[in-house]
Design an enzyme around this catalytic site. Structure first.
Site, short mmCIF file in Angstrom:
data_model
loop_
_atom_site.label_atom_id
_atom_site.label_comp_id
_atom_site.label_asym_id
_atom_site.label_seq_id
_atom_site.Cartn_x
_atom_site.Cartn_y
_atom_site.Cartn_z
N CYS A 137 0.66 18.68 30.62
CA CYS A 137 1.90 18.02 30.78
C CYS A 137 3.31 18.61 30.83
CB CYS A 137 1.78 16.91 29.33
SG CYS A 137 3.36 15.75 29.13
N CYS A 140 5.88 17.27 28.37
CA CYS A 140 5.60 17.66 26.80
C CYS A 140 6.01 18.88 26.80
CB CYS A 140 4.22 17.61 26.51
SG CYS A 140 3.66 16.05 27.22
N ASP A 141 5.54 20.16 27.73
CA ASP A 141 5.16 21.69 27.26
C ASP A 141 6.37 22.31 27.89
OD1 ASP A 141 3.42 20.86 25.29
OD2 ASP A 141 1.90 21.18 26.82
#
Ligand code: NDP
Length: 321
Positions: A137, A140-141
């Protein structure tokens, strides 16, 4: 075998399921959440969470989910450590589900929040280096790879979007695809090829993810699908973007789904085609897939469930008079 009855039966325990439970409990629906195999859902396998609103500092995914669970319990939700193995929605409300434990669950409304899971390549190093350079992701990261070298694996819309998103953080993004053409939409391809920050490696598969001296991801071992030749690519981060699989096996033949197996809902609502059955979170959303959007649709499911029950109860009362 025990039978558990509730006005609101929720299957799944990610942000969608817990949010539905919080709203449902506060509306007096005394929800039961059947948590499934991975209580807390996908966030329990991530580490740092920086994009869930309300927290100034970085929080941990498992901690966030623990808080959501406790909050749901605190307002009156019953948590069941069970996994639903069969559901019956055909006859309308009330709906019946059977757990792995043999227990039976009956709900006047059914909220499906079983989520989805990123598909992984299943090659050496991928699992071991999860959270240490390997992710599924970018939203997200990606932030953690500011100014670093990253790779995205895949050739669909997700992979191209992830590669484009990563250019916000990195000037060195490599898209690795197993064929020599992408399956993503043309408009996304145009943007990808126009970016000076993205290079593409065609006809390559990842054979393994290898750690560097610091124990984090150091390089990828690639194999050319045409020549069989091996090569390496040094990267700090690698994003596997080969698709997601919604957890909808239980509902095959019982509820309409799209080609990818995502549950179909009425646009802009969590309503499935069966009145009283609601779907929320990643199980019905292949586009946004964020904890906060899942929580939002969980809330919507609870509000619509409340309306459905009020209408049902009114009709029953009318019929009795
Ligand atoms: P897709 O199934 O569309 O694409 C998966 C990609 O991963 C393909 O290019 C596939 O290669 C590759 N792949 C699959 N398995 C492997 C493997 N084992 N090794 C290497 N490569 C592999 O998944 P997406 O997540 O990209 O998209 C899913 C759905 O969501 C689609 O319908 C998509 O259109 C939609 N979506 C829409 C968005 C939007 O509209 N903005 C954004 C994101 C997704 P190959 O091409 O060779 O099969």
């Amino acid at each position: 075998m025990t039978t558990h009855k509730t006005r609101m039966l929720i299957i799944g325990s990610g942000p969608a399921g817990y949010s539905a439970a919080i709203y449902g409990a506060r509306a007096g629906m005394e929800p039961i959440v059947v948590q499934g195999l991975q209580p807390g859902g996908q966030l329990t396998i991530t580490t740092d969470v920086e994009n869930y609103p309300g927290f100034e500092d970085v929080i941990q995914g498992p901690w966030l989910m623990e808080q959501m669970q406790k909050q749901a319990e605190h307002v009156g939700t019953r948590m069941m450590w069970d996994t639903i193995v069969d559901v019956d929605v055909a006859g309308g409300s009330p709906f019946r589900a059977v757990g792995d434990s043999g227990d039976e669950y009956i709900g006047d409304v059914l909220v499906i929040a079983t989520g989805a899971q990123a598909k992984w390549l299943g090659v050496p190093g991928e699992e071991e280096l999860g959270g240490k350079g390997v992710s599924a992701c970018a939203t997200c990261d990606g932030f953690f790879y500011r100014g670093k070298k990253v790779a995205v694996i895949g050739g669909g819309n997700t992979a191209v979007e992830e590669a484009l998103y990563l250019t916000n953080h990195s000037d060195d993004v490599t898209l690795i695809h197993r064929r020599d053409e992408l399956r993503s939409e043309k408009i996304l391809q145009d943007r990808l090829f126009a970016s000076e920050k993205i290079s593409t490696l065609w006809n390559k598969t990842v054979e393994s993810f290898e750690a560097g001296e610091n124990g984090k991801l150091g390089h990828l071992v690639l194999v050319d699908t045409v020549t069989g030749e091996k090569s390496t690519l040094e990267v700090d981060g690698a994003f596997v973007a080969i698709g997601h699989a919604p957890a909808t096996e239980l509902f095959k033949g019982k509820l309409p789904m799209d080609d990818g197996g995502y549950l179909l809902v009425e646009a802009g609502t969590p309503m499935t085609e069966i009145p009283g059955v609601f779907a929320c979170g990643d199980v019905m959303d292949h586009t946004y897939r964020q904890a906060v959007t899942a929580a939002g649709t969980g809330c919507m499911a609870a509000l619509d469930a409340e309306r459905f029950l009020a209408t049902l109860e009114f009709a029953e009362k009318e019929a009795a008079e």
